[in-house]
Design a protein around this motif. Structure first.
Motif, mmCIF file in Angstrom:
data_model
loop_
_atom_site.group_PDB
_atom_site.id
_atom_site.type_symbol
_atom_site.label_atom_id
_atom_site.label_comp_id
_atom_site.label_asym_id
_atom_site.label_seq_id
_atom_site.Cartn_x
_atom_site.Cartn_y
_atom_site.Cartn_z
ATOM 1 N N MET A 17 19.947 20.962 -21.663
ATOM 2 C CA MET A 17 20.235 21.774 -20.470
ATOM 3 C C MET A 17 18.980 22.385 -19.888
ATOM 4 O O MET A 17 18.893 22.629 -18.692
ATOM 5 N N THR A 18 17.986 22.628 -20.750
ATOM 6 C CA THR A 18 16.755 23.241 -20.259
ATOM 7 C C THR A 18 15.662 22.212 -20.008
ATOM 8 O O THR A 18 14.548 22.551 -19.655
ATOM 9 N N GLY A 19 15.966 20.951 -20.145
ATOM 10 C CA GLY A 19 14.961 19.905 -20.030
ATOM 11 C C GLY A 19 14.308 19.834 -18.671
ATOM 12 O O GLY A 19 13.156 19.461 -18.539
ATOM 13 N N ALA A 20 15.030 20.182 -17.617
ATOM 14 C CA ALA A 20 14.493 20.080 -16.266
ATOM 15 C C ALA A 20 14.005 21.422 -15.747
ATOM 16 O O ALA A 20 13.828 21.602 -14.557
ATOM 17 N N GLN A 21 13.764 22.389 -16.638
ATOM 18 C CA GLN A 21 13.314 23.703 -16.230
ATOM 19 C C GLN A 21 11.838 23.884 -16.541
ATOM 20 O O GLN A 21 11.303 23.291 -17.468
ATOM 21 N N ASN A 22 11.183 24.743 -15.753
ATOM 22 C CA ASN A 22 9.794 25.058 -16.027
ATOM 23 C C ASN A 22 9.717 26.239 -16.984
ATOM 24 O O ASN A 22 10.732 26.716 -17.496
ATOM 25 N N HIS A 23 8.507 26.739 -17.236
ATOM 26 C CA HIS A 23 8.329 27.803 -18.227
ATOM 27 C C HIS A 23 8.982 29.107 -17.818
ATOM 28 O O HIS A 23 9.189 29.993 -18.648
ATOM 29 N N THR A 24 9.317 29.280 -16.538
ATOM 30 C CA THR A 24 9.981 30.506 -16.084
ATOM 31 C C THR A 24 11.485 30.406 -16.209
ATOM 32 O O THR A 24 12.189 31.377 -15.977
ATOM 33 N N GLY A 25 12.009 29.246 -16.568
ATOM 34 C CA GLY A 25 13.444 29.072 -16.700
ATOM 35 C C GLY A 25 14.112 28.543 -15.445
ATOM 36 O O GLY A 25 15.301 28.219 -15.469
ATOM 37 N N SER A 26 13.373 28.466 -14.330
ATOM 38 C CA SER A 26 13.946 27.919 -13.096
ATOM 39 C C SER A 26 13.772 26.410 -13.083
ATOM 40 O O SER A 26 12.954 25.858 -13.816
ATOM 41 N N PRO A 27 14.541 25.692 -12.247
ATOM 42 C CA PRO A 27 14.435 24.222 -12.221
ATOM 43 C C PRO A 27 13.026 23.753 -11.882
ATOM 44 O O PRO A 27 12.346 24.336 -11.037
ATOM 45 N N LEU A 28 12.591 22.704 -12.548
ATOM 46 C CA LEU A 28 11.283 22.114 -12.283
ATOM 47 C C LEU A 28 11.296 21.462 -10.910
ATOM 48 O O LEU A 28 12.279 20.845 -10.515
ATOM 49 N N THR A 29 10.209 21.615 -10.178
ATOM 50 C CA THR A 29 10.079 20.930 -8.890
ATOM 51 C C THR A 29 8.878 20.005 -8.931
ATOM 52 O O THR A 29 7.860 20.312 -9.541
ATOM 53 N N CYS A 30 9.028 18.862 -8.273
ATOM 54 C CA CYS A 30 7.954 17.877 -8.164
ATOM 55 C C CYS A 30 7.894 17.429 -6.713
ATOM 56 O O CYS A 30 8.834 17.603 -5.946
ATOM 57 N N PHE A 31 6.790 16.818 -6.351
ATOM 58 C CA PHE A 31 6.678 16.277 -5.013
ATOM 59 C C PHE A 31 7.220 14.854 -4.991
ATOM 60 O O PHE A 31 7.030 14.087 -5.937
ATOM 61 N N TYR A 32 7.926 14.521 -3.912
ATOM 62 C CA TYR A 32 8.495 13.185 -3.769
ATOM 63 C C TYR A 32 7.879 12.477 -2.579
ATOM 64 O O TYR A 32 7.747 13.034 -1.488
ATOM 65 N N CYS A 33 7.496 11.230 -2.791
ATOM 66 C CA CYS A 33 7.033 10.389 -1.692
ATOM 67 C C CYS A 33 6.917 8.957 -2.190
ATOM 68 O O CYS A 33 6.568 8.717 -3.345
ATOM 69 N N LYS A 34 7.258 8.008 -1.353
ATOM 70 C CA LYS A 34 6.995 6.599 -1.635
ATOM 71 C C LYS A 34 6.523 5.970 -0.343
ATOM 72 O O LYS A 34 7.221 5.996 0.664
ATOM 73 N N SER A 35 5.319 5.435 -0.378
ATOM 74 C CA SER A 35 4.747 4.927 0.862
ATOM 75 C C SER A 35 3.924 3.690 0.618
ATOM 76 O O SER A 35 3.620 3.336 -0.516
ATOM 77 N N GLY A 36 3.558 3.052 1.723
ATOM 78 C CA GLY A 36 2.676 1.914 1.644
ATOM 79 C C GLY A 36 1.247 2.336 1.883
ATOM 80 O O GLY A 36 0.406 2.305 0.999
ATOM 81 N N ARG A 37 0.966 2.818 3.062
ATOM 82 C CA ARG A 37 -0.412 3.139 3.410
ATOM 83 C C ARG A 37 -0.709 4.629 3.292
ATOM 84 O O ARG A 37 -1.777 5.039 2.878
ATOM 85 N N SER A 38 0.227 5.478 3.688
ATOM 86 C CA SER A 38 0.005 6.922 3.621
ATOM 87 C C SER A 38 1.254 7.589 3.089
ATOM 88 O O SER A 38 2.344 7.032 3.121
ATOM 89 N N CYS A 39 1.096 8.804 2.569
ATOM 90 C CA CYS A 39 2.214 9.494 1.953
ATOM 91 C C CYS A 39 2.147 10.969 2.305
ATOM 92 O O CYS A 39 1.087 11.585 2.209
ATOM 93 N N HIS A 40 3.266 11.532 2.720
ATOM 94 C CA HIS A 40 3.362 12.952 3.020
ATOM 95 C C HIS A 40 4.444 13.530 2.122
ATOM 96 O O HIS A 40 5.609 13.601 2.497
ATOM 97 N N PRO A 41 4.073 13.918 0.890
ATOM 98 C CA PRO A 41 5.068 14.330 -0.090
ATOM 99 C C PRO A 41 5.808 15.600 0.290
ATOM 100 O O PRO A 41 5.265 16.484 0.948
ATOM 101 N N THR A 42 7.056 15.688 -0.128
ATOM 102 C CA THR A 42 7.887 16.862 0.087
ATOM 103 C C THR A 42 8.391 17.356 -1.264
ATOM 104 O O THR A 42 8.579 16.576 -2.185
#
Length: 240
Positions: A17-42
């Motif tokens: 249950m805590t696997g996706a949490q960061n050290h503060t206990g809140s959900p972990l966030t990552c940047f998402y992007c899939k691109s060919g030439r350029s990427c603007h992650p969100t």
């Protein structure tokens, strides 16, 4: 039933249950992007069983020269990491570098957006062929292995990007990590291998082994030009 197994079961559940949490206990966030030439992650909020961020850089020459980066949440227990590569001929290669990290938004810094296709021979060789659009591939020559590719691989699977999926079959040199692929979301394509057979590559013959060009009923480039999602990635242009 003793208390021991019950306690272990509860601990395992809490850990999951805590696997996706960061050290503060809140959900972990990552940047998402899939691109060919350029990427603007969100930013992306991870969910179970994702417990890490991943960044994958790909460079391939499957019919055209393609490079790209994939960033997302990931399950560290199921993610391939490190360097992997296939070399199916003189001008048909795939190189992928994958890394994971487990701190907040740690995958925002992309790796080198373009890997250099290895050209340093390592003294080994393998049968080679590449047939996009086909589920079989008969070798008509051999390819000199380069870099850390010390396995001969025969693979069958699919390449996908967006709504476009095509089958392919290929033989050539590979790194050991590449032989472990079943499904890999990468910087350019999503690779799915339904069959992958690998064996140690033999030493190259004393005479110069021919470097086989890409072969097959048509090239990957001729297919993807029909799909807008491949533009401009494959018309000017990676992703386990």
């Amino acid at each position: 039933m003793t208390k021991g197994p019950i306690i272990l079961c509860l601990l395992g559940t809490l850990q999951a249950m805590t696997g996706a949490q960061n050290h503060t206990g809140s959900p972990l966030t990552c940047f998402y992007c899939k691109s060919g030439r350029s990427c603007h992650p969100t930013p992306q909020t991870c969910s179970l069983p994702q417990d890490a961020c991943i960044i994958v850089t790909e460079h391939n020459t499957l019919g055209a020269e393609n490079s790209g980066t994939y960033q997302s949440c990931a399950d560290s227990r199921r993610s391939l990491t490190g360097f992997l590569a296939f070399y199916f001929g003189d001008k048909v290669a795939v190189e992928i570098q994958s890394e994971i990290c487990k701190s907040e938004d740690c995958n925002i810094e992309s790796m080198t957006s373009r890997l250099a296709i290895s050209t340093i021979h390592n003294g080994l060789q393998c049968p080679a062929c590449y047939a996009p659009g086909s589920e079989s591939c008969e070798s008509d020559g051999r390819v000199l292995c380069t870099g850390g590719a010390d396995q001969c691989a025969a693979v069958i699977g699919t390449l996908a990007q967006g709504d476009v999926t095509i089958p392919f079959a290929a033989r050539g040199c590979a790194t050991r990590a590449a032989c472990g692929i079943t499904t890999l979301e990468s910087g350019v394509f999503t690779y799915k291998l339904t069959e992958a057979q690998c064996s140690p590559a033999p030493k190259a013959e004393t005479s110069s082994a021919p470097r086989t060009p890409a072969r097959g009923p048509f090239t990957l480039g001729s297919i993807v030009r029909q799909a807008p999602l491949f533009l401009p990635a494959l018309l000017g242009l990676f992703l386990c």
